[in-house]
Write an enzyme that holds these catalytic residues in place. Structure first.
Site, PDB file in Angstrom:
ATOM      1  CD  GLU A 242      -2.738   1.194  -0.361  1.00  0.00           C
ATOM      2  OE1 GLU A 242      -2.122   1.750  -1.286  1.00  0.00           O
ATOM      3  OE2 GLU A 242      -3.852   0.671  -0.508  1.00  0.00           O
ATOM      4  CG  ASN A 243      -0.200   4.816   0.211  1.00  0.00           C
ATOM      5  OD1 ASN A 243      -0.909   5.111  -0.747  1.00  0.00           O
ATOM      6  ND2 ASN A 243      -0.629   4.879   1.462  1.00  0.00           N
ATOM      7  CG  ASP A 318      -6.481   2.727  -4.651  1.00  0.00           C
ATOM      8  OD1 ASP A 318      -6.275   1.878  -5.546  1.00  0.00           O
ATOM      9  OD2 ASP A 318      -5.854   3.801  -4.579  1.00  0.00           O
ATOM     10  CG  ASP A 509     -17.234 -18.044 -38.103  1.00  0.00           C
ATOM     11  OD1 ASP A 509     -17.709 -19.098 -38.570  1.00  0.00           O
ATOM     12  OD2 ASP A 509     -17.888 -16.975 -38.041  1.00  0.00           O
TER      13      ASP A 509
HETATM   14  O1  AHR Z   1       0.623   0.510  -3.354  1.00  0.00           O
HETATM   15  C1  AHR Z   1       0.316   0.776  -4.692  1.00  0.00           C
HETATM   16  C2  AHR Z   1      -1.121   1.182  -4.872  1.00  0.00           C
HETATM   17  O2  AHR Z   1      -1.336   2.435  -4.292  1.00  0.00           O
HETATM   18  C3  AHR Z   1      -2.157   0.340  -4.229  1.00  0.00           C
HETATM   19  O3  AHR Z   1      -2.422  -0.873  -4.879  1.00  0.00           O
HETATM   20  C4  AHR Z   1      -3.336   1.228  -4.282  1.00  0.00           C
HETATM   21  O4  AHR Z   1      -4.269   0.951  -3.275  1.00  0.00           O
HETATM   22  C5  AHR Z   1      -2.740   2.624  -4.106  1.00  0.00           C
HETATM   23  O5  AHR Z   1      -3.206   3.450  -5.109  1.00  0.00           O
END
Ligand code: AHR
Ligand code: AHR
Length: 519
Positions: A242-243, A318, A509
């Site tokens: 995440e992030n 997200d 086809d």
């Molecule tokens: O961590 C990368 C991405 O960042 C995640 O998958 C997403 O939730 C956020 O936009």
């Protein structure tokens, strides 16, 4: 003793012997591959994780059973014609997908994959992902025909994720939360990826939002460089925590995370308290390498982790859904699997015998062939170029046809101009002229040496989409196959924006019989 219970006692006994074999195999390193190879039909990856003390808590595959005893449904498809659904199971307990069941249910229409069932017994099925913080929803569902594959000679279909496609489960059972340990592996098509966020499989937020650092722990595969990347141009296996997609301890470049693009790529992420790892390898041969193993990132939020325990496939936490990739199988475990357990799982994956099934049966470069249509309208018609123009068409050819017509319907097989494991077709009577698509229509044209030409003129033979003969997949538009439509030849997907993408008769086809050359 009744025969039934004697049989079941026997198979219980056999399972114990196999489990003992797996343990021995782990002890003696090199023996692992042999053991898994000979017992592939009865031992699945999740049996190996269980023996290692890190059982699967989610097990997803559209291609095979992931437990030796699994005899249930692998996935569900929904057809366009009447919105009916059907579950696709296995050919036998512990075996391969029953792709023929999909083919007959989806005949003359198109199908999408609606559910990828959890084989672990915990009900952690994957279904259409809902809207999230980054993008609306529900997401698209995968075309059930877009990722054909073969396992030890058995046809199966993977999950083809185009941008916009996504699966999720926000109400799981047994998936790691908080800083608890887990392992994850997946087999992907290493040649299908992009730089969009984020082709993930694994642990994510239960509310479809970005809940901050440390609220995810998923395998990422692709070549986005926004957060992290490794050596070469990608794709890379990274951890989506995440992030941040992490290719090593810290954000940005980590030289030890290599570009990995095997046609079938095994990707692993695992995490426990202040420790995580990236591993990967070729799902068709050999072992795994470790690309990172060490502490969590030096940024607040990742230690301890705050995993929430949802499961995503093909999207970011997200619901970012700009990404692409292909998934064949994957699991999540409870506990941090040992490298030895994962090595044994890798041997099991190799033994499953994934191949692209370029069964170039009869398609030896240099040979001459004719290519007959199989749709009931047209079983005397052959793929040919049209002397009135440069288009490719089908028309009836017989022994009494003119010499020109026979030669127009004859092709010399060449090693694929863009990929030598596939083929190109040179006209038998117009030397140097190849069958190529342009604006998705087929023509013959002189090779201009460009890479676009090479790609437009390269087709990968696959088992026929109708179950008969051979289908020729475009190498640069891999949902599209050579098709006749109103007697003209195109490349066509099963549903799409061109008239010739019509789902009616698409499978027939696009299925051809490679025949004795007319000239
Ligand atoms: O961590 C990368 C991405 O960042 C995640 O998958 C997403 O939730 C956020 O936009
Ligand atoms: O046929 C589709 C595309 O059309 C080809 O790749 C390209 O040559 C043309 O733009």
């Amino acid at each position: 003793m009744a025969l039934g219970s004697r049989l079941s006692r026997l198979s219980t006994f056999r399972r114990k012997v196999l489990a003992a074999g797996a343990v021995l195999a782990l002890t003696f390193g090199i023996a692992v591959e042999t053991t898994a190879v000979s017992h592939a039909a009865v031992t699945g990856p999740c049996d190996i994780y269980a023996s290692g003390g890190t059982p699967c808590v989610a097990a997803h595959s559209t291609t095979r059973a992931l437990y030796g005893s699994y005899n249930g449904s692998l996935y569900q498809v929904r057809r366009a014609s009447d919105s009916a659904t059907a579950n696709i199971g296995v050919l036998s307990a512990g075996g391969y997908a029953n792709a023929a069941a999909q083919d007959s249910f989806c005949a003359n229409t198109s199908c999408v994959i609606t559910v990828i069932y959890d084989q672990s017994g915990r009900g952690n099925n994957l279904t259409d992902a809902p809207a999230g913080g980054a993008a609306g929803g529900p997401d698209n569902l995968a075309n059930a025909y877009a990722a054909p594959t073969v396992l030890n000679g058995h046809k199966a279909y993977g999950v083809y994720v185009a941008a916009g496609t996504g699966y999720r489960n926000d109400h799981t059972n047994g998936i790691a939360t908080g800083d608890n340990a887990e392992g994850e592996y997946a087999v992907f098509d290493g040649t299908h990826y992009n730089g969009g966020c984020c082709f993930d499989y694994g642990n994510a937020e239960t509310n479809n939002n970005d809940d901050g650092n440390g609220t995810m722990e998923a395998i990422y595969f692709g070549n986005i460089k926004v957060w992290g990347y490794g050596s070469g141009n990608g794709p890379w296996i990274m951890a989506d925590m995440e992030n941040g997609l992490y290719s090593g301890q810290n954000a940005g470049y980590n030289a030890n995370d290599p570009t990995i693009n095997y046609r079938y790529t095994t990707a692993i992420i695992k995490g426990t308290a202040n420790k995580w790892a990236i591993r990967g390898g070729n799902a068709q041969s050999g072992g795994l390498s470790t690309f990172y193993s060490g502490p969590r990132p030096n940024v607040s939020g990742y230690n301890p982790m705050r995993k929430q325990g949802a499961i995503i496939l093909g999207i970011g936490g997200d619901n970012s859904k700009g990404s692409a990739g292909t998934f064949y199988e994957g699991v999540m475990t409870s506990g941090y699997p040992s490298d030895a357990t994962e090595n044994s799982v890798q041997a099991n994956i190799v033994a499953a015998g994934y191949s692209s099934g370029s069964s170039s049966g009869g398609l030896t470069p240099g040979s001459r062939i004719s290519v007959r249509a199989t749709t009931s309208c047209c079983t005397s018609d052959y793929l040919r170029h049209d002397d009135a123009d440069t288009k490719a068409v089908i028309s009836a050819i017989s022994s009494s046809s003119s010499a020109t017509d026979k030669a127009d319907a004859t092709w010399i097989v060449r090693a694929g101009l863009a990929d030598s494991s596939c083929v190109s077709f040179e006209s038998a009577n117009d030397s140097g002229q190849f069958l190529r698509h342009y604006n998705y229509e087929l023509y013959i044209a002189a090779n201009d040496g460009s890479s676009v030409f090479a790609q437009d003129a390269t087709f990968c033979p696959k088992a026929g989409n109708s179950g008969q003969g051979t289908s020729f997949q475009s190498v640069n538009y891999n949902t599209k196959y050579i098709r006749h439509f109103n007697y003209t030849a195109y490349i066509a997907s099963n549903g799409g924006s061109n008239a010739w993408d019509s789902t009616t008769s698409w499978a027939d086809d696009t299925s051809w019989v490679v025949s004795t050359p007319w000239a």
